[in-house]
Design an enzyme around this catalytic site. Structure first.
Site, PDB file in Angstrom:
ATOM      1  N   TYR A  40       0.599  -1.065   0.041  1.00  0.00           N
ATOM      2  CA  TYR A  40      -0.139  -0.145  -0.126  1.00  0.00           C
ATOM      3  C   TYR A  40       0.860   1.242   0.125  1.00  0.00           C
ATOM      4  CZ  TYR A  40       0.761   0.788   5.158  1.00  0.00           C
ATOM      5  OH  TYR A  40       1.263   0.838   6.401  1.00  0.00           O
ATOM      6  N   CYS A  41       0.461   2.246  -0.480  1.00  0.00           N
ATOM      7  CA  CYS A  41       1.066   3.603  -0.467  1.00  0.00           C
ATOM      8  C   CYS A  41      -0.032   4.605   0.048  1.00  0.00           C
ATOM      9  CB  CYS A  41       1.558   4.050  -1.735  1.00  0.00           C
ATOM     10  SG  CYS A  41       0.180   4.309  -3.125  1.00  0.00           S
ATOM     11  N   TRP A  42      -0.195   5.937  -0.302  1.00  0.00           N
ATOM     12  CA  TRP A  42      -1.179   6.921   0.440  1.00  0.00           C
ATOM     13  C   TRP A  42      -2.543   6.586  -0.210  1.00  0.00           C
ATOM     14  CZ3 TRP A  42      -1.634   9.532   4.349  1.00  0.00           C
ATOM     15  CH2 TRP A  42      -2.621  10.953   4.110  1.00  0.00           C
TER      16      TRP A  42
END
Length: 373
Positions: A94-96
């Protein structure tokens, strides 16, 4: 052959070999999925550089530079972190927002042949889930709140309750703060509000709602961190046990537990300055003189009697007025605290009284008293 990239908005329903947070170290430090590792595809400086190019030059130049940096970082992760992963490895990434950064690493790992899942919506999806959990999880539990003036041994008693198998919510440990004017942990910053809330969710998820949760009375804020409203409501509506300890034992215990203020008297004075508005210059000067004289017993005694105890009584009457038992401790020895924890867990609040359910008295205005000897 490349493996398909899976996308999920409910990752907590599955298990993964690893959870990978590809955001920058600063984003990760503020808050992250507990247990996730940080493999940034852009570090803090690189992310700032790309952002500056995007604003001051043009998006194309920014994307080109960003792609170069991302490729370099992913290559380094492949040569190090992923080097020993077998073919059954299946991470969650995951990222932002679940956008380009997580997609970049997911694409490369899928080309290797690994089953990869990307969190749809990224960290924002996780954060929304945490907020939802904190609206409902605290309401599922019954609380037993330890009240008592500063230095009465509540935190120590929680530790012994935990040793005997009780479900203990140590808010001060999670918040890295002892909850008072002088409660900051020396050299240890508090976690962010988001990180604090992530920790709370993980603690609640491990517990059995059928069993009570033991917790120390706190204000709605612990240092700079706010308690979730549902938790605060549960605490203020809970039955309480007031822990009492002789004044001189409190003084002795506080001197032992706050050595950093003794070692840094000037910092202690600066911390006391906000009390001038409440108590006046003369009283503040009196405390400063005691600090300069290193008369720590008298300083702590006066600070307790003139500041902490009145503040405690005010908070007790306003927020924690359901006292169902009083536990009088002679000291804070290991023997005393172990015995007290046993009595609390067994509901023995009055010697010689039997058949009375724990924390119930004939009237809300009455409380059983247990004096340990």
């Amino acid at each position: 052959m490349a493996a398909p990239i899976h996308v999920t908005a409910e990752p907590w329903l599955h298990t993964y070999s690893e959870i990978i947070d590809v955001r920058s170290p600063a984003e990760y430090a503020e808050d992250h999925w507990p247990g996730a590792i940080n493999l940034p595809v852009l570090d803090d400086a690189e992310r700032a550089e790309v952002g500056t190019l995007y604003k001051q030059v043009d998006p194309f130049t920014a994307r080109k530079r960003g792609a170069s940096l991302v490729a370099q970082n992913i290559a380094r992760h492949l040569q190090t972190h992923f080097a020993d992963k077998d073919r059954d490895y299946h991470p969650l990434i995951y990222c932002w927002r679940g956008g380009q950064r997580s997609a970049s690493l997911a694409l490369v790992l899928s080309k290797v042949g690994w089953q990869v899942t990307v969190l749809q919506g990224g960290y924002k999806t996780y954060r929304a889930w945490v907020r939802r959990q904190l609206q409902t999880l605290p309401q599922q539990f019954t609380y037993r709140v330890l009240c008592g003036p500063t230095g009465s041994g509540k935190t120590l008693l929680l530790h012994y309750l935990h040793q005997q198998g009780a479900q203990v919510l140590d808010l001060e440990e999670l918040a890295c703060h002892r909850g008072s004017l002088l409660g900051a942990e020396w050299g240890k910053p508090q976690p962010s509000q988001k990180s604090f809330e992530s920790q709370l969710v993980q603690v609640f998820l491990k517990w059995d709602p059928a069993k009570p949760v033991w917790v120390e009375a706190e204000s709605a804020k612990v240092g700079q961190l706010h308690l979730p409203p549902a938790l605060w409501q549960g605490l203020t509506q809970a039955d309480c046990i007031e822990v009492q300890l002789p004044l001189e034992e409190r003084v002795k215990g506080l001197i032992a537990h706050y050595p950093h203020w003794i070692a840094h008297p000037q910092a202690l004075k600066e911390k006391l300055l906000p009390l001038k508005a409440r108590y006046g210059q003369a009283r503040l000067q009196r405390w400063f003189e005691l600090i300069d004289a290193q008369d720590w017993p008298q300083f702590v005694r006066e600070l307790l009697l003139q500041h902490y105890d009145p503040t405690y009584q005010h908070g007790l009457q306003r927020n924690f007025n359901r006292i169902r038992a009083r536990l009088e401790l002679p000291d804070l020895s290991e023997t005393t605290l172990k015995k007290a924890a046993t009595y609390l867990l067994e509901g023995q609040f009055e010697v010689g009284l039997t058949g009375i359910p724990a924390l119930q008295s004939p009237s809300p205005s009455l409380a059983w008293t247990l004096r340990l000897r």
